[in-house]
Design an enzyme around this catalytic site. Structure first.
Site, PDB file in Angstrom:
ATOM      1  N   GLY A 227       0.834  -1.201   0.000  1.00 40.99           N
ATOM      2  CA  GLY A 227       0.000   0.000   0.000  1.00 40.99           C
ATOM      3  C   GLY A 227       0.865   1.245   0.000  1.00 40.99           C
ATOM      4  O   GLY A 227       2.000   1.246  -0.492  1.00 40.99           O
ATOM      5  N   SER A 228       0.345   2.301   0.579  1.00 40.70           N
ATOM      6  CA  SER A 228       1.022   3.595   0.537  1.00 40.70           C
ATOM      7  C   SER A 228       2.181   3.653   1.522  1.00 40.70           C
ATOM      8  O   SER A 228       2.174   2.978   2.564  1.00 40.70           O
ATOM      9  CB  SER A 228       0.035   4.726   0.837  1.00 40.70           C
ATOM     10  N   GLU A 247       5.693  -3.507   0.697  1.00 44.88           N
ATOM     11  CA  GLU A 247       5.771  -3.244  -0.748  1.00 44.88           C
ATOM     12  C   GLU A 247       4.988  -1.963  -0.958  1.00 44.88           C
ATOM     13  O   GLU A 247       3.754  -1.956  -0.933  1.00 44.88           O
ATOM     14  CB  GLU A 247       5.190  -4.426  -1.539  1.00 44.88           C
ATOM     15  N   LEU A 248       5.730  -0.867  -1.151  1.00 46.16           N
ATOM     16  CA  LEU A 248       5.125   0.458  -1.110  1.00 46.16           C
ATOM     17  C   LEU A 248       5.104   1.104  -2.499  1.00 46.16           C
ATOM     18  O   LEU A 248       5.064   0.415  -3.508  1.00 46.16           O
ATOM     19  CB  LEU A 248       5.864   1.310  -0.078  1.00 46.16           C
ATOM     20  N   CYS A 281       2.044   0.673  -8.667  1.00 45.37           N
ATOM     21  CA  CYS A 281       3.274   1.196  -8.068  1.00 45.37           C
ATOM     22  C   CYS A 281       4.389   1.358  -9.094  1.00 45.37           C
ATOM     23  O   CYS A 281       5.321   2.124  -8.874  1.00 45.37           O
ATOM     24  CB  CYS A 281       3.750   0.269  -6.954  1.00 45.37           C
ATOM     25  N   GLU A 375       3.975  10.067  -5.630  1.00 43.53           N
ATOM     26  CA  GLU A 375       3.384   9.009  -6.440  1.00 43.53           C
ATOM     27  C   GLU A 375       1.993   9.474  -6.873  1.00 43.53           C
ATOM     28  O   GLU A 375       1.084   9.615  -6.052  1.00 43.53           O
ATOM     29  CB  GLU A 375       3.278   7.708  -5.647  1.00 43.53           C
TER      30      GLU A 375
END
Length: 475
Positions: A227-228, A247-248, A281, A375
């Site tokens: 996520g963020s 996992e960003l 992402c 992002e």
């Protein structure tokens, strides 16, 4: 409309509240999911904790066959599942079918990796004092895994947490994104068809404000979050003694050098900036192009973006669908407007219709604009001209993120230099940073995360090395 049950210790259950899932394109109700009560969440966690030793001791063939079964059933129900993904996520059906195909592979790879994931031996008699000693090194699961998953890949990113957990013998509790829980709940149906013990999995669509209790629970020693960045690092800070994998996000760069195939680069960048309406992402956000080909490449890129079919995600021809919500589209629209107010030029796109935003290409964007440094998670491309390879790599690295980068070049020396110099977890040569093979190590550096997914890598993340030393052997 029927209410879909959640999965509590491998069995369907209903709670005291409901979650309505709507389609972001037309607002229709896609489904209603039952939400577990706090005491049911406690029951799920207790079951995972209770079964942890049995799970760790499951024979390899039991784990592998369960994973293979899920892979086969995903393939058999592929069209049904793809339409569910498209409906709840807004993803064009073309891309939703691709996500199902990837999930089929993810579970198949996990089944194969389960059979290979064994111990190793190490002779210790390299010194006289260790004569007759041999080390056997195995990997043991830390224990139950809490998997917190995002909305953008509501099936395959769940698969990337569930499959490696089962592969190593770790119970798993999934908290899917509130916007897209239905695909994860359907996956629960397939897991329930296997011979896995009760308690091996639960899928709990609780709201985000109740996730903290799961994160804090000491019976869930592994937290795997996608996520963020702000949420991920806050989570890690919250439980510093747990094993946390993150996992960003990213603001992925595609570097187009003067020797590149410009037609190929333009087509790939246009498509993979926008294939999830930019909600990936590793969607292309920054396009760093060498000055000698800037003008020619820009024309090709704009034409390629304008040729994309934007519209109803249920239409077979649609390549770019809506964002996950009107709020998300309005935020991206504001960021583009802020860049324009600061001097950026819109080369194409930008019109918004509800949750759908026409893909945007920007030039002359100030370096401090949000669409450069943050992002975007939307269909926005920023062109950044550079004078040389040195400058291209410096600009690509000028980011607090470091997930993946793409480099379009035909020079093998430059390719190896990119692999060495770019501060990212993956360098894709000759293609966009959006490329991901589900079996390869995948993850980032800097603020893009900690740990790696991709079956073998995730299996290592969910386990620790344990050494047994045998003494008095004749070696």
């Amino acid at each position: 409309m029927d209410v879909r049950p959640f999965w509590l210790a491998g069995s369907p259950a209903t709670g005291d509240a409901e979650l309505t899932v709507t389609n972001s394109h037309d607002g229709r109700v896609v489904g209603v999911a039952s939400v577990p009560a706090p005491e049911q969440v406690e029951e799920a966690v207790a079951a995972a904790h209770a079964v942890r030793k049995e799970a760790a001791g499951l024979p390899v063939h039991v784990r592998a066959e369960a994973l293979a079964h899920v892979s086969r059933r995903l393939a058999e129900r592929g069209e049904e599942i793809a339409r569910l993904i498209s409906a709840e996520n807004g993803k064009p059906i073309f891309w939703a079918r691709g996500e199902v195909a990837r999930a089929v592979s993810t579970f198949r790879f996990a089944a194969e990796e389960t059979r290979r994931f064994g111990g190793t031996t190490q002779r210790l008699d390299t010194e006289p004092a260790a004569a007759g000693r041999l080390a056997y090194v195995s990997r043991q699961p830390y224990g139950p895994v809490l998997a917190i998953t995002p909305f953008n890949f509501p099936l395959n990113l769940v698969a990337h947490k569930v499959a490696p957990a089962i592969a190593v013998g770790a119970p798993v509790i999934v908290k899917p994104a509130p916007a897209t829980p239905l695909s994860a709940l359907l996956l629960g149906e397939l897991l329930a068809e296997t011979d896995l013990p009760a308690g091996m999995f639960s899928i709990l669509p609780v709201p985000n404000d109740r996730a903290g209790a799961l994160v804090d629970d000491p019976r869930l020693p592994v937290v795997s979050f996608t996520g963020s960045g702000p949420v991920g690092f806050a989570l890690k800070d919250r439980v510093p003694r747990k094993h946390v994998t993150l996992e960003l996000g990213g603001n992925a760069a595609a570097v187009v050098l003067a020797d590149a195939d410009l037609d190929w680069a333009a087509a790939r960048i246009a498509l993979f900036s926008n294939y999830q309406a930019g909600q990936s992402c590793i969607a292309v956000q920054r396009v760093i192009v060498e000055e000698p080909v800037r003008e020619a490449f820009t024309a090709k890129l704009v034409a390629a973006v304008e040729s994309l079919v934007v519209g109803d995600p249920a239409d077979e021809k649609t390549q770019v669908g809506p964002l996950v919500s009107v709020d998300a589209a309005e935020r991206v629209e504001r960021w583009v407007a802020e860049a324009v107010a600061a001097g950026a030029r819109v080369l194409t796109g930008g019109a918004r219709d509800g949750a759908t935003l026409a893909p945007v290409v920007l030039a002359d964007v100030p370096a401090d604009a949000k669409v450069v440094g943050e992002e975007v998670f939307g269909p926005v491309l920023v062109l950044q001209p550079v004078a040389s390879v040195d400058e291209a790599f410096a600009v690509a690295n000028d980011s607090r993120f470091g997930l993946q980068a793409g480099v379009f070049t035909r020079d093998i020396g430059v390719a190896f230099r990119a692999a060495k110099e770019l501060e990212v977890g993956g360098v894709i040569v000759g293609d966009v940073p959006s490329y991901r093979a589900d079996q390869m190590p995948y993850g980032g550096v800097k603020e893009s995360g900690i740990g790696r997914e991709g079956l073998h890598s995730a299996m290592e993340d969910y386990t620790y090395e344990k050494v047994m030393v045998l003494t008095g052997l004749t070696l």
